[in-house]
Scaffold this active site. Sequence first.
Site, PDB file in Angstrom:
ATOM      1  N   HIS A 101       1.090   9.550   1.672  1.00  0.00           N
ATOM      2  CA  HIS A 101       0.762  10.912   1.227  1.00  0.00           C
ATOM      3  C   HIS A 101      -0.716  11.007   0.873  1.00  0.00           C
ATOM      4  O   HIS A 101      -1.309  10.049   0.368  1.00  0.00           O
ATOM      5  CB  HIS A 101       1.614  11.296   0.015  1.00  0.00           C
ATOM      6  CG  HIS A 101       3.076  11.398   0.319  1.00  0.00           C
ATOM      7  ND1 HIS A 101       3.612  12.411   1.077  1.00  0.00           N
ATOM      8  CD2 HIS A 101       4.112  10.592  -0.021  1.00  0.00           C
ATOM      9  CE1 HIS A 101       4.920  12.238   1.181  1.00  0.00           C
ATOM     10  NE2 HIS A 101       5.248  11.137   0.534  1.00  0.00           N
ATOM     11  N   THR A 140       0.152  -5.284   0.683  1.00  0.00           N
ATOM     12  CA  THR A 140      -0.875  -4.259   0.851  1.00  0.00           C
ATOM     13  C   THR A 140      -1.967  -4.677   1.828  1.00  0.00           C
ATOM     14  O   THR A 140      -2.770  -3.845   2.241  1.00  0.00           O
ATOM     15  CB  THR A 140      -1.525  -3.928  -0.498  1.00  0.00           C
ATOM     16  OG1 THR A 140      -2.130  -5.118  -1.028  1.00  0.00           O
ATOM     17  CG2 THR A 140      -0.489  -3.402  -1.487  1.00  0.00           C
ATOM     18  N   ARG A 192       0.252 -11.963  -2.882  1.00  0.00           N
ATOM     19  CA  ARG A 192      -0.819 -12.944  -2.743  1.00  0.00           C
ATOM     20  C   ARG A 192      -0.241 -14.204  -2.102  1.00  0.00           C
ATOM     21  O   ARG A 192       0.933 -14.524  -2.310  1.00  0.00           O
ATOM     22  CB  ARG A 192      -1.421 -13.296  -4.104  1.00  0.00           C
ATOM     23  CG  ARG A 192      -2.125 -12.136  -4.803  1.00  0.00           C
ATOM     24  CD  ARG A 192      -3.466 -11.836  -4.135  1.00  0.00           C
ATOM     25  NE  ARG A 192      -4.203 -10.801  -4.871  1.00  0.00           N
ATOM     26  CZ  ARG A 192      -4.198  -9.514  -4.574  1.00  0.00           C
ATOM     27  NH1 ARG A 192      -3.449  -9.091  -3.555  1.00  0.00           N
ATOM     28  NH2 ARG A 192      -4.900  -8.656  -5.272  1.00  0.00           N
TER      29      ARG A 192
END
Length: 325
Positions: free
Chosen positions: A114, A176, A191
């Site tokens: 979004h 991410t 990580r």
Amino acid sequence: MQSIYLALINYWLRKTRHRGAHIHRSVQWQGNFDVKLGKGACLGAGTVLCGGPAASIDIGSNAWIGNDCELSTLGMVQIGAHSSLQHRTQLHGEVKIGAACVGAAGLYISSGTHEFRRKPALPIRLQDRAKSRLPTAQRSRQVVVGDDCWLGIGVVVMPGVTIGRGSIVGANSVVTRDLPPYCIAAGAPARIVGQRLNFQPPTELVATNDDHLPYFYSGFRQISDDATDPAPPRPRGGFAADRQFVLALSVCTGQTVEVQFDSTVSGALEFQGIIHPVAPGINTLRWLVQAVSDVFLSFKWLPDSATEPQDTLVVLNAKVNGAEA
């Protein structure tokens, strides 16, 4: 009564079209789009497939999609052969999952997001409307999960992320950023916390060497259809290749890459825009490497027949030679 009758008709039509696949009668198909189901593919109860008119959902042979999953796209969702996605998995947008992957329950992957930064004072819904006028590449960034990955329960993968082959992502992690091959990652954001193996592409690959299997990187059939067979299938002594396949080799610009393979039909093999003809039988082809930015070398198999049988092209070995004189 009429709706039940129509549902039964639609179910029968899908079963007829996708012979060899296992489709639960409660699977919902929302929209008119292309669906490809390989032999032995399974769609569990309550699963929803949703797509626009240009969309495509491609599920490979013996892939298993659990109950109450949702696959929705305006582009393409692709799931490789022998991959399994457990209950309540959600895949949205442009998502590609490789072969022999394991996805635990509650996996969530989306290529879209979004808009909230363009004009922060505006409601997100209004910003989304403005965003809808942007090019597709800016609205949706493809997510790619390589072959042989294991994503734990509740994992979230963000837009634009590529997870390298053989990687493991721990439960409830949020990925991410890109992950390299054969790493172990966990956390939110995820990580790297370990390595499954030391991924170091060699200068020579031999299909009969199990240690070289990770470097036959993608586009190869390395899982037998026989669920009781623990050994990688090696027809004619090599790995059967798809129309596109990738080898991981340590190579520099100006060197040559040599690939030996066995083909049952004639055709052509393309690398870096250079196409060589292929004759039936064992072939050895060489290409001068024009440019290289990483260790992943992509090839395209172009058989003369549009409907060639399984195991048409089998890659036997590959190696890198010194610079051209």
